[in-house]
Design a protein around this motif. Structure first.
Motif, PDB file in Angstrom:
ATOM      1  N   ASN A  15       8.242 -18.704  11.700  1.00 45.07           N
ATOM      2  CA  ASN A  15       7.189 -18.856  10.692  1.00 45.07           C
ATOM      3  C   ASN A  15       6.380 -17.571  10.523  1.00 45.07           C
ATOM      4  O   ASN A  15       5.981 -17.227   9.406  1.00 45.07           O
ATOM      5  N   THR A  16       6.134 -16.866  11.613  1.00 42.79           N
ATOM      6  CA  THR A  16       5.411 -15.592  11.520  1.00 42.79           C
ATOM      7  C   THR A  16       6.236 -14.570  10.763  1.00 42.79           C
ATOM      8  O   THR A  16       5.718 -13.853   9.899  1.00 42.79           O
ATOM      9  N   GLU A  18       8.443 -15.185   8.516  1.00 41.43           N
ATOM     10  CA  GLU A  18       8.417 -15.599   7.111  1.00 41.43           C
ATOM     11  C   GLU A  18       7.086 -15.229   6.454  1.00 41.43           C
ATOM     12  O   GLU A  18       7.055 -14.757   5.315  1.00 41.43           O
ATOM     13  N   GLN A  19       5.971 -15.432   7.172  1.00 39.71           N
ATOM     14  CA  GLN A  19       4.650 -15.076   6.631  1.00 39.71           C
ATOM     15  C   GLN A  19       4.595 -13.594   6.263  1.00 39.71           C
ATOM     16  O   GLN A  19       4.056 -13.229   5.222  1.00 39.71           O
ATOM     17  N   ALA A  23       4.095 -12.371   2.533  1.00 36.64           N
ATOM     18  CA  ALA A  23       2.831 -11.679   2.280  1.00 36.64           C
ATOM     19  C   ALA A  23       3.068 -10.306   1.650  1.00 36.64           C
ATOM     20  O   ALA A  23       2.389  -9.920   0.695  1.00 36.64           O
ATOM     21  N   ASP A  61       4.730  -8.579  16.140  1.00 41.36           N
ATOM     22  CA  ASP A  61       3.794  -9.664  16.438  1.00 41.36           C
ATOM     23  C   ASP A  61       3.233  -9.467  17.840  1.00 41.36           C
ATOM     24  O   ASP A  61       3.959  -9.580  18.823  1.00 41.36           O
ATOM     25  N   HIS A 110      -3.913 -11.640  12.578  1.00 43.96           N
ATOM     26  CA  HIS A 110      -3.062 -12.826  12.389  1.00 43.96           C
ATOM     27  C   HIS A 110      -3.977 -14.035  12.442  1.00 43.96           C
ATOM     28  O   HIS A 110      -4.842 -14.081  13.297  1.00 43.96           O
ATOM     29  N   PRO A 111      -3.917 -15.032  11.595  1.00 44.38           N
ATOM     30  CA  PRO A 111      -2.904 -15.223  10.561  1.00 44.38           C
ATOM     31  C   PRO A 111      -2.991 -14.156   9.479  1.00 44.38           C
ATOM     32  O   PRO A 111      -4.043 -13.607   9.191  1.00 44.38           O
ATOM     33  N   VAL A 112      -1.852 -13.899   8.892  1.00 42.91           N
ATOM     34  CA  VAL A 112      -1.680 -12.787   7.965  1.00 42.91           C
ATOM     35  C   VAL A 112      -2.390 -13.052   6.644  1.00 42.91           C
ATOM     36  O   VAL A 112      -2.187 -14.089   6.024  1.00 42.91           O
ATOM     37  N   ASP A 113      -3.217 -12.092   6.244  1.00 41.35           N
ATOM     38  CA  ASP A 113      -3.798 -12.092   4.908  1.00 41.35           C
ATOM     39  C   ASP A 113      -2.871 -11.237   4.035  1.00 41.35           C
ATOM     40  O   ASP A 113      -2.646 -10.060   4.345  1.00 41.35           O
ATOM     41  N   PRO A 114      -2.297 -11.805   2.960  1.00 35.92           N
ATOM     42  CA  PRO A 114      -1.322 -11.067   2.158  1.00 35.92           C
ATOM     43  C   PRO A 114      -1.815  -9.715   1.655  1.00 35.92           C
ATOM     44  O   PRO A 114      -1.075  -8.727   1.687  1.00 35.92           O
TER      45      PRO A 114
END
Length: 133
Positions: A15-16, A18-19, A23, A61, A110-114
């Motif tokens: 999932n990370t 993919e983010q 993003a 990560d 993280h969580p990633v801001d696009p």
């Protein structure tokens, strides 16, 4: 034909990875090349891809397990000749000093801001490929 940049994305969490891909998108900024992603879930896979060559930027990560991105960054900076620049995903702003220790060129929370991720990735691509576009 325009050059394509290759970005290695390391995380044990699908999932990370993919983010990060979603993003930054196919082109994080108009003045950088389109991006192709190489995903890695383990440290041996990261090392294998870097040894093959052709990676322009790494996104690691910091919370990956068992090999965290900060330690991976430090290791590849020591072991890979002409190591590509590294964007490190950190869990807390307080982790920025560890990113400095690891010799990462940039960090994003993280969580990633696009927007933050695309901006940081584009900046590293500009430095690595100044005349690619």
């Amino acid at each position: 034909m325009e050059r394509t940049a290759t970005v290695l994305v390391y995380s044990d969490d699908v999932n990370t990875r993919e983010q990060v891909r979603l993003a930054a998108g196919r082109r994080p900024a108009d003045d950088v090349p389109a991006v192709e992603y190489v995903e890695c879930a383990t440290l041996p896979a990261v090392l294998m891809e870097l040894e093959k060559g052709g990676i322009d930027v790494c996104v690691l990560d910091g919370e990956a397990t068992p090999a965290g991105g900060m330690g991976v960054c430090r290791q590849i900076k020591d072991e890979i000749f002409e190591c590509p620049p590294v964007l490190l995903l950190i869990a807390r702003p307080q982790d920025a000093w560890l990113a400095t220790w690891s010799r990462a060129e940039a960090t994003v929370a993280h969580p990633v801001d696009p927007s933050d991720l695309a901006t940081a990735l584009a900046s590293l691509l500009r430095r690595k490929l100044p005349s690619a576009v």
